[in-house]
Design an enzyme around this catalytic site. Sequence first.
Site, mmCIF file in Angstrom:
data_model
loop_
_atom_site.group_PDB
_atom_site.id
_atom_site.type_symbol
_atom_site.label_atom_id
_atom_site.label_comp_id
_atom_site.label_asym_id
_atom_site.label_seq_id
_atom_site.Cartn_x
_atom_site.Cartn_y
_atom_site.Cartn_z
ATOM 1 N N LYS A 1 0.860 -1.180 0.000
ATOM 2 C CA LYS A 1 0.000 0.000 0.000
ATOM 3 C C LYS A 1 0.901 1.235 0.000
ATOM 4 O O LYS A 1 1.957 1.237 0.647
ATOM 5 C CB LYS A 1 -0.859 -0.051 1.261
ATOM 6 C CG LYS A 1 -1.955 0.988 1.367
ATOM 7 C CD LYS A 1 -2.763 0.735 2.637
ATOM 8 C CE LYS A 1 -3.921 1.674 2.829
ATOM 9 N NZ LYS A 1 -4.689 1.384 4.049
ATOM 10 N N SER B 1 -9.594 1.032 3.244
ATOM 11 C CA SER B 1 -8.855 1.902 2.362
ATOM 12 C C SER B 1 -7.754 1.222 1.552
ATOM 13 O O SER B 1 -7.223 1.826 0.622
ATOM 14 C CB SER B 1 -8.231 3.018 3.191
ATOM 15 O OG SER B 1 -7.286 2.477 4.107
ATOM 16 N N SER C 1 -9.487 -1.537 7.256
ATOM 17 C CA SER C 1 -8.973 -1.204 5.924
ATOM 18 C C SER C 1 -8.313 -2.357 5.177
ATOM 19 O O SER C 1 -8.084 -2.250 3.976
ATOM 20 C CB SER C 1 -7.989 -0.044 6.015
ATOM 21 O OG SER C 1 -8.692 1.144 6.246
#
Lengths: 156, 498
Positions: free
Chosen positions: B79, B157, B181
């Site tokens: 990420k 996310s 997330s």
Amino acid sequence: MSFRSSALVRRRIYLHRIFYNCFRYYCKVPITPVATLESDNIPKPNIDINTVALLERLSLVRFDTEQGVKVLEDSIEFANKILHINTDNVQPLYTVLENQSLSLHIDAVTQGNCQKDILKNAVITEDDYFVAPPGNIPLHEIEEKESDIQRNENRN
Amino acid sequence: MNKLSSYSIRDIHKAYRDKTLNPRCLIDQCLDRANKTKELNAFITLTPQVAHEQSLRCQERLQSSKKLNLLEGISVCLKDNFCTENIRTTCASNMLKNFTPTYNATIYSKLMMAGACLVGKTNLDEFAMGSGTVDSIYGPSRNPWCYNDNWRIAGGSSGGSAVAVSSGSSVVAIGSDTGGSTRNPAALCGIVGLKPTYGLVSRYGLIPLVNSMDVPGVFAKNVDDAAITLNCIAGPDDLDSTTIKSAFKPISIKEDFDISNLNIGIPKEYHCKDMSIEVIECWQFVTDLLEKLCKVSCVSLPHTSVSIAVYSILNQCEVASNMSRYDGLEYGLRAKTNYSTEELYATTRSQGFNNVVRSRIFGGNYFLLRQNYEKYFLKAQKLRRLISDDFENVFNGDNKVDLLLTPTTLSDAPLYSDFTAKNNRDQCALQDYCTQPANMAGIPAISIPVKLSKNKLPLSLQLMGPALSEELLLNVAKKIEALVNFPVLEFNQYLNKN
């Protein structure tokens, strides 16, 4: 009318399916939603202009639009739903690792000689220093002079 | 190797040993897949050069040694809120668009040590604030399931990492999990998402959102791969004082793991009013399956329904504090203004942050005002203790259970158009309902795909366990995985369409 009745039918099918599954298997999953502890009937919070100015100064961000104030009020309203729950004699939980002590570093130099690295991501540097404009000028003084809010709104 | 997207680490390592595949070839296929699926917008930055260099080193090691490192020649992606030396790390924000770290996050160093090859940095909601991967300056990520013009969100996310794994661009991926997330996008994209115990995996180099809840998370196509990845990244780290000090004992997944003596809890409060009937049925389905193999009990975690509001207060308070580091001077965006320092800060921050980040900073600073501190911040921390005690009671009290089984999300993946009709706070209030309590208590949780909804989209469930129960959690997850036999995403269809 047709919307309402179809919603009713759906609701009935929903209950039927849940009950059916439940009786057939005796399933441990609850068949109806559990009532929330959140309280409703929360009065709408109202943020006055002084608080907005204070928050802008503390946050060093501008609200820009009325939408920003509305979102804040909405978020306070959401928080207010849980204030009624009794927390007498409850200790605040700061960290889930409260039962372990923080380790201490050995008092020795383990890093260094990284001046270039540290300065590398700064947009402006001068003689190996970061560069800041003049300090000690509060934010709102400037805004009155330059009406930045308006500029920002035009940009958006 | 069109089946690439279904191969496990063990399959790939067997192919390496049999010399039917080599790391360079695997990396090329992953990069090729990433390029062919650009439309899904999983990646912010692809790193072909880094991946190739790393894969060549893997090849050398494979030739000289019989024993493979845990992730030897396995593609990973991170990420884009994990720092990677000399590779841009943006947090999907204008604020860090020009930021190139000069050091590596511990997790990346450990992955490299284990032989992994980095294919890219993945998309996220700006500073990981969101549950859809729709609020990124690089645009939303798209769910590969049932992909067409009316596409669905990836969840968030860490949506980019989930899409990369489910679409076959990467074998495993790393995300972060503050309120769900990792588990949320894993659930919506039909893969496994693991949130470890708080402090088990180092956060050094993870750009913080909520320090007291952030945990790096793992995405994989199956439980075995998630376990292998966790074994590589877990353990104490001198560079992160909040890692758990005791040595990490690697997890082993046993084929013949016996669950007959276990007691699995079904917390009734997780049936909330916005949950879709398909999710409930999926939950019932697995509960019934488990009941044939072990004990299943109804339990109560009374404070569940307020957890999301408590989470939102604590989140905003920590965000307001964490985001104060961005001022334009040392790194990141610097606005073109020179009248005063405060003006530079305020203009930089207004230009650099999107409205979600800005509104959470305001919210946090409001809750932290002198007259509000006790009313909101301390209150929320006290409620956090009650939420955490709820878990303590079901895991250690009378009639204790070993694990909890709940849904991960309230529905299958929403359409982008439906999802973006709501504001960010409402999105998170719905999406994070089942996931954020585990972050509040710091306990491990895993999301596993179970079946397809009538829209042909993944439905997933979550298992939670007491702190440091990863071995039990993953072994039971593996049992469920074997029972439900979730289908692999048929990808040829998507590729032909383009």
